[in-house]
Design an enzyme around this catalytic site. Structure first.
Site, mmCIF file in Angstrom:
data_model
loop_
_atom_site.group_PDB
_atom_site.id
_atom_site.type_symbol
_atom_site.label_atom_id
_atom_site.label_comp_id
_atom_site.label_asym_id
_atom_site.label_seq_id
_atom_site.Cartn_x
_atom_site.Cartn_y
_atom_site.Cartn_z
ATOM 1 N N LYS A 1 0.835 -1.215 0.000
ATOM 2 C CA LYS A 1 0.000 0.000 0.000
ATOM 3 C C LYS A 1 0.864 1.257 0.000
ATOM 4 C CE LYS A 1 -2.105 -0.878 3.942
ATOM 5 N NZ LYS A 1 -1.304 -2.033 4.381
ATOM 6 N N ARG B 1 -8.472 1.357 9.977
ATOM 7 C CA ARG B 1 -8.035 -0.013 10.274
ATOM 8 C C ARG B 1 -9.019 -0.734 11.194
ATOM 9 N NH1 ARG B 1 -2.061 0.991 9.470
ATOM 10 N NH2 ARG B 1 -0.974 -0.952 9.725
ATOM 11 N N ARG C 1 12.443 -5.871 4.647
ATOM 12 C CA ARG C 1 12.395 -4.435 4.327
ATOM 13 C C ARG C 1 13.456 -3.649 5.104
ATOM 14 N NH1 ARG C 1 6.763 -1.390 4.886
ATOM 15 N NH2 ARG C 1 6.871 -2.048 7.067
ATOM 16 N N ARG D 1 12.766 -1.403 10.550
ATOM 17 C CA ARG D 1 11.762 -0.889 11.483
ATOM 18 C C ARG D 1 11.629 -1.841 12.668
ATOM 19 N NH1 ARG D 1 6.344 0.741 8.215
ATOM 20 N NH2 ARG D 1 5.475 -0.327 9.999
ATOM 21 N N ARG E 1 1.124 -8.386 13.760
ATOM 22 C CA ARG E 1 0.464 -7.361 12.931
ATOM 23 C C ARG E 1 -0.516 -8.013 11.959
ATOM 24 N NH1 ARG E 1 5.577 -4.518 10.594
ATOM 25 N NH2 ARG E 1 4.118 -3.239 9.391
HETATM 26 P P1 AMP Z 1 1.992 0.974 9.125
HETATM 27 O O1 AMP Z 1 3.172 1.800 8.791
HETATM 28 O O2 AMP Z 1 0.754 1.352 8.379
HETATM 29 O O3 AMP Z 1 2.279 -0.513 9.043
HETATM 30 O O4 AMP Z 1 1.656 1.272 10.667
HETATM 31 C C1 AMP Z 1 2.607 1.009 11.678
HETATM 32 C C2 AMP Z 1 1.918 0.960 13.036
HETATM 33 O O5 AMP Z 1 1.311 2.237 13.305
HETATM 34 C C3 AMP Z 1 0.778 -0.045 13.153
HETATM 35 O O6 AMP Z 1 1.216 -1.360 13.448
HETATM 36 C C4 AMP Z 1 -0.019 0.562 14.311
HETATM 37 O O7 AMP Z 1 0.614 0.343 15.544
HETATM 38 C C5 AMP Z 1 0.087 2.061 14.010
HETATM 39 N N1 AMP Z 1 -1.023 2.511 13.123
HETATM 40 C C6 AMP Z 1 -0.926 2.978 11.859
HETATM 41 N N2 AMP Z 1 -2.130 3.271 11.358
HETATM 42 C C7 AMP Z 1 -3.019 2.969 12.330
HETATM 43 C C8 AMP Z 1 -4.433 3.036 12.421
HETATM 44 N N3 AMP Z 1 -5.194 3.463 11.400
HETATM 45 N N4 AMP Z 1 -5.024 2.655 13.590
HETATM 46 C C9 AMP Z 1 -4.278 2.243 14.629
HETATM 47 N N5 AMP Z 1 -2.951 2.130 14.617
HETATM 48 C C10 AMP Z 1 -2.313 2.490 13.470
#
Ligand code: AMP
Length: 218
Positions: A13, A88, A127, A160, A171
Site C-alpha cells: 500500500k 483499520r 524491508r 523498522r 500485525r
Molecule cells: P503501518 O506503517 O501502516 O504498518 O503502521 C505502523 C503501526 O502504526 C501499526 O502497526 C499501528 O501500531 C500504528 N497505526 C498505523 N495506522 C493505524 C491506524 N489506522 N489505527 C491504529 N494504529 C495504526
C-alpha cells in the site's frame, strides 16, 4: 479522487501510494508515517503511540482518527487524497464516514490489496528503510547499491522495530481480527475494488491506473 488503500501490512500500500500520489498529484496520508514522525520528534503523541507500535498493536482509535480528521482539513485535500493504513477498524471507518460526509464528501474508491501471508512476511522482514529520506528497500528484491546505505541520499538504512518476524506475525493477526471486517463494510457501500497485492510494483500500478479510468475517476 478520494481513495482508501486497504490490505494487510506488507501488501504494498505504501509503495503504490507514493507512485499514485505522484502521478495524480494527490496528498499521501499514511497514519503509520505520521505516527513514526511523532515518535522520531519525541512528541507526546509519539511516546503514547510507540508502545502499541512496537508490539504490532493498533494505536487507540480516537488518537488516530483525530490525526486524520485534522489532516483532512488542510487545503491540499480539496481535490482528493490517498489514505494509506487508515481506517483499520470499523470504528475508524464509521467515524471517517461521519466526518467527511459532514463536510459534504465521501470516499470514491477503496482498493483492497489481497495479499498472501507468505508474501507479506517475506516483504516485511526483508524491508529496510532510509533513516533520512524514508526510501524503502528490500534485502533481496530491491537491494541498495551499497549495503546499508541509501542510493538516493546516502542515509543509513535500518529495519523498522516492528518488522521483526514475531511482531510481523502479530500485525497480520491484528489485521485479520480488526481490519478485515472493513472489506465487507466497503463492499456493502459498493465502493470496494479487489486487486492482487502479490503482484510486482509496476504491474500493479498498471492495473490500478486502469481501475481508475474504468471507474471514470481520472
Ligand atoms: P503501518 O506503517 O501502516 O504498518 O503502521 C505502523 C503501526 O502504526 C501499526 O502497526 C499501528 O501500531 C500504528 N497505526 C498505523 N495506522 C493505524 C491506524 N489506522 N489505527 C491504529 N494504529 C495504526
Amino acid at each position: 479522487m478520494r481513495l482508501v488503500l486497504l490490505g494487510p501490512p506488507g501488501a504494498g500500500k505504501g509503495t503504490q501510494s507514493v507512485v499514485l500520489a505522484k502521478k495524480y498529484a494527490l496528498p499521501h496520508i499514511s497514519t503509520g508515517d505520521i505516527l513514526r514522525e511523532s515518535v522520531k520528534s519525541g512528541q507526546p503523541l509519539g511516546l503514547q503511540a510507540k508502545k502499541f507500535m512496537d508490539k504490532g498493536e493498533l494505536v487507540p482509535d480516537e488518537v488516530v482518527t483525530g490525526i486524520v480528521v485534522e489532516r483532512l482539513k488542510k487545503s491540499d485535500t480539496m481535490k482528493g487524497y490517498i489514505l494509506d493504513g487508515f481506517p483499520r477498524t470499523l470504528k475508524q471507518a464509521e467515524d471517517l464516514d461521519r466526518a467527511i460526509k459532514g463536510a459534504g464528501s465521501g470516499i470514491d474508491l477503496v482498493l483492497y490489496f489481497a495479499t498472501s501471508s507468505a508474501v507479506a512476511i517475506e516483504r516485511l522482514t526483508g524491508r529496510r528503510v532510509c533513516r533520512s529520506c524514508g526510501q524503502n528497500y528490500h534485502v533481496k528484491n530491491i537491494p541498495p547499491k551499497k549495503e546499508g546505505i541509501c542510493d538516493k541520499c546516502g542515509g543509513e538504512l535500518y529495519q523498522r522495530p516492528d518488522d521483526n518476524e514475531a511482531t510481523v506475525r502479530n500485525r497480520l493477526k491484528v489485521y485479520e481480527d480488526q481490519t478485515k471486517p472493513l472489506i465487507d463494510y466497503y463492499a456493502r457501500q459498493g465502493i470496494l475494488k479487489r486487486v492482487s497485492g502479490d503482484m510486482g510494483v509496476d504491474e500493479l500500478f498498471k492495473v490500478l491506473s486502469k481501475v481508475f479510468s474504468d471507474a471514470k475517476l481520472v
